[in-house]
Design a protein around this motif. Structure first.
Motif, PDB file in Angstrom:
ATOM      1  N   VAL A 120       0.831  -1.200   0.000  1.00  8.90           N
ATOM      2  CA  VAL A 120       0.000   0.000   0.000  1.00  8.90           C
ATOM      3  C   VAL A 120       0.869   1.253   0.000  1.00  8.90           C
ATOM      4  CG1 VAL A 120      -1.695   1.340   1.314  1.00  8.90           C
ATOM      5  CG2 VAL A 120      -1.974  -1.131   1.089  1.00  8.90           C
ATOM      6  N   LYS A 121       1.934   1.271   0.792  1.00  4.91           N
ATOM      7  CA  LYS A 121       2.672   2.508   1.034  1.00  4.91           C
ATOM      8  C   LYS A 121       3.996   2.649   0.292  1.00  4.91           C
ATOM      9  CE  LYS A 121       0.821   2.876   5.689  1.00  4.91           C
ATOM     10  NZ  LYS A 121       1.119   2.907   7.114  1.00  4.91           N
ATOM     11  N   GLU A 122       4.648   1.539  -0.072  1.00  5.76           N
ATOM     12  CA  GLU A 122       5.998   1.638  -0.620  1.00  5.76           C
ATOM     13  C   GLU A 122       6.158   0.821  -1.889  1.00  5.76           C
ATOM     14  OE1 GLU A 122       8.886   0.655   2.370  1.00  5.76           O
ATOM     15  OE2 GLU A 122       7.901   1.925   3.849  1.00  5.76           O
ATOM     16  N   LYS A 123       7.018   1.313  -2.790  1.00  8.58           N
ATOM     17  CA  LYS A 123       7.360   0.583  -4.001  1.00  8.58           C
ATOM     18  C   LYS A 123       8.131  -0.680  -3.610  1.00  8.58           C
ATOM     19  CE  LYS A 123      10.045   1.179  -8.284  1.00  8.58           C
ATOM     20  NZ  LYS A 123      10.048  -0.204  -8.571  1.00  8.58           N
ATOM     21  N   VAL A 124       7.783  -1.792  -4.223  1.00  6.84           N
ATOM     22  CA  VAL A 124       8.533  -3.037  -4.043  1.00  6.84           C
ATOM     23  C   VAL A 124       9.066  -3.374  -5.433  1.00  6.84           C
ATOM     24  CG1 VAL A 124       8.423  -5.437  -3.224  1.00  6.84           C
ATOM     25  CG2 VAL A 124       7.021  -3.711  -2.138  1.00  6.84           C
ATOM     26  N   ILE A 125       8.459  -4.326  -6.106  1.00 10.61           N
ATOM     27  CA  ILE A 125       8.772  -4.598  -7.509  1.00 10.61           C
ATOM     28  C   ILE A 125       7.950  -3.639  -8.364  1.00 10.61           C
ATOM     29  CG2 ILE A 125       8.593  -6.301  -9.362  1.00 10.61           C
ATOM     30  CD1 ILE A 125       9.083  -8.450  -7.143  1.00 10.61           C
ATOM     31  N   PRO A 141       4.848  -0.398  -8.306  1.00  5.23           N
ATOM     32  CA  PRO A 141       4.616   0.824  -7.538  1.00  5.23           C
ATOM     33  C   PRO A 141       3.734   0.577  -6.311  1.00  5.23           C
ATOM     34  CG  PRO A 141       3.243   0.793  -9.492  1.00  5.23           C
ATOM     35  CD  PRO A 141       4.171  -0.383  -9.610  1.00  5.23           C
ATOM     36  N   ALA A 142       3.857   1.479  -5.347  1.00  9.08           N
ATOM     37  CA  ALA A 142       2.965   1.445  -4.187  1.00  9.08           C
ATOM     38  C   ALA A 142       1.537   1.677  -4.667  1.00  9.08           C
ATOM     39  CB  ALA A 142       3.370   2.521  -3.184  1.00  9.08           C
ATOM     40  N   LEU A 143       0.601   1.002  -4.048  1.00 11.29           N
ATOM     41  CA  LEU A 143      -0.797   1.146  -4.440  1.00 11.29           C
ATOM     42  C   LEU A 143      -1.286   2.577  -4.242  1.00 11.29           C
ATOM     43  CD1 LEU A 143      -2.146  -2.249  -3.073  1.00 11.29           C
ATOM     44  CD2 LEU A 143      -1.378  -1.701  -5.394  1.00 11.29           C
ATOM     45  N   ARG A 144      -0.793   3.256  -3.224  1.00 14.07           N
ATOM     46  CA  ARG A 144      -1.156   4.671  -3.008  1.00 14.07           C
ATOM     47  C   ARG A 144      -0.657   5.541  -4.159  1.00 14.07           C
ATOM     48  NH1 ARG A 144      -0.095   5.831   3.414  1.00 14.07           N
ATOM     49  NH2 ARG A 144      -1.927   4.710   4.146  1.00 14.07           N
ATOM     50  N   ASP A 145       0.513   5.200  -4.709  1.00 11.88           N
ATOM     51  CA  ASP A 145       1.044   5.969  -5.843  1.00 11.88           C
ATOM     52  C   ASP A 145       0.185   5.760  -7.091  1.00 11.88           C
ATOM     53  OD1 ASP A 145       3.070   6.856  -4.187  1.00 11.88           O
ATOM     54  OD2 ASP A 145       4.575   5.474  -4.989  1.00 11.88           O
ATOM     55  N   ILE A 146      -0.295   4.544  -7.263  1.00 12.44           N
ATOM     56  CA  ILE A 146      -1.194   4.266  -8.385  1.00 12.44           C
ATOM     57  C   ILE A 146      -2.465   5.103  -8.234  1.00 12.44           C
ATOM     58  CG2 ILE A 146      -2.621   2.504  -9.510  1.00 12.44           C
ATOM     59  CD1 ILE A 146      -0.434   0.449  -8.615  1.00 12.44           C
ATOM     60  N   THR A 167     -11.488   1.445 -15.612  1.00 14.04           N
ATOM     61  CA  THR A 167     -11.483   0.549 -16.764  1.00 14.04           C
ATOM     62  C   THR A 167     -10.056   0.311 -17.256  1.00 14.04           C
ATOM     63  OG1 THR A 167     -13.676   1.291 -17.399  1.00 14.04           O
ATOM     64  CG2 THR A 167     -12.362   0.238 -19.113  1.00 14.04           C
ATOM     65  N   LYS A 168      -9.262   1.372 -17.312  1.00 16.50           N
ATOM     66  CA  LYS A 168      -7.871   1.274 -17.756  1.00 16.50           C
ATOM     67  C   LYS A 168      -7.079   0.338 -16.843  1.00 16.50           C
ATOM     68  CE  LYS A 168      -5.660   5.008 -18.992  1.00 16.50           C
ATOM     69  NZ  LYS A 168      -4.931   6.300 -18.958  1.00 16.50           N
ATOM     70  N   LEU A 169      -7.217   0.528 -15.533  1.00 17.02           N
ATOM     71  CA  LEU A 169      -6.462  -0.283 -14.585  1.00 17.02           C
ATOM     72  C   LEU A 169      -6.936  -1.736 -14.568  1.00 17.02           C
ATOM     73  CD1 LEU A 169      -5.992   2.247 -11.661  1.00 17.02           C
ATOM     74  CD2 LEU A 169      -4.297   1.478 -13.328  1.00 17.02           C
ATOM     75  N   ILE A 170      -8.222  -1.958 -14.699  1.00 18.86           N
ATOM     76  CA  ILE A 170      -8.722  -3.331 -14.777  1.00 18.86           C
ATOM     77  C   ILE A 170      -8.082  -4.032 -15.974  1.00 18.86           C
ATOM     78  CG2 ILE A 170     -10.767  -4.727 -15.310  1.00 18.86           C
ATOM     79  CD1 ILE A 170     -12.368  -2.762 -13.502  1.00 18.86           C
ATOM     80  N   GLY A 171      -8.021  -3.359 -17.103  1.00 11.03           N
ATOM     81  CA  GLY A 171      -7.396  -3.930 -18.287  1.00 11.03           C
ATOM     82  C   GLY A 171      -5.926  -4.242 -18.073  1.00 11.03           C
ATOM     83  N   ARG A 172      -5.206  -3.348 -17.413  1.00 10.49           N
ATOM     84  CA  ARG A 172      -3.779  -3.576 -17.159  1.00 10.49           C
ATOM     85  C   ARG A 172      -3.551  -4.738 -16.197  1.00 10.49           C
ATOM     86  NH1 ARG A 172      -1.793   2.683 -17.019  1.00 10.49           N
ATOM     87  NH2 ARG A 172      -1.824   2.935 -19.285  1.00 10.49           N
ATOM     88  N   ILE A 225      -8.032   0.203  -4.684  1.00 12.80           N
ATOM     89  CA  ILE A 225      -6.788   0.934  -4.925  1.00 12.80           C
ATOM     90  C   ILE A 225      -7.080   2.411  -5.197  1.00 12.80           C
ATOM     91  CG2 ILE A 225      -4.880   1.234  -6.560  1.00 12.80           C
ATOM     92  CD1 ILE A 225      -4.879  -1.875  -6.838  1.00 12.80           C
ATOM     93  N   LEU A 226      -8.088   2.666  -6.012  1.00 14.35           N
ATOM     94  CA  LEU A 226      -8.406   4.045  -6.391  1.00 14.35           C
ATOM     95  C   LEU A 226      -8.905   4.897  -5.220  1.00 14.35           C
ATOM     96  CD1 LEU A 226      -9.861   3.421  -9.940  1.00 14.35           C
ATOM     97  CD2 LEU A 226      -7.694   4.545  -9.364  1.00 14.35           C
TER      98      LEU A 226
END
Length: 99
Positions: free
Chosen positions: A33-38, A40-45, A57-62, A95-96
């Motif tokens: 949630v908070k930090e980049k691992v492999i 991005p952090a979910l908060r950054d998304i 819709t875009k993120l579901i597709g990705r 996430i959003l």
């Protein structure tokens, strides 16, 4: 004061259950949630796509089909069909909401 707790508690419980769903489906192997691992952090998304028309819709597709080059050189593998479409939608919606 008590009514405030009743309003907040379901949201916290919902966050925990969706985070558990993300864990179960392997999302948290590459993201936190908070930090980049492999990945991005979910908060950054959430911050990147906040207010963007069609972001869900875009993120579901990705998530379903995989993506590369959006957050750097490491590609995200496709998560469908091993992760149910309904689960992907619930996780992306969660996430959003992150701040």
């Amino acid at each position: 004061m008590m009514s405030c707790m009743l309003v907040v508690a379901p949201a916290v419980a919902a966050d925990a259950s969706v985070e558990a769903l993300a864990q179960k489906n392997g999302c948290l192997a590459c993201h936190t949630v908070k930090e980049k691992v492999i990945g991005p952090a979910l908060r950054d998304i959430a911050a990147k796509y906040r207010g963007e028309q069609g972001a869900e819709t875009k993120l579901i597709g990705r998530v379903k089909n995989g993506s590369s080059g959006v957050w750097g050189p490491v590609p995200m593998r496709a998560n469908s069909p091993q992760v149910k479409d309904e689960d992907i939608k619930i996780i992306v919606q969660w996430i959003l909401t992150l701040k």
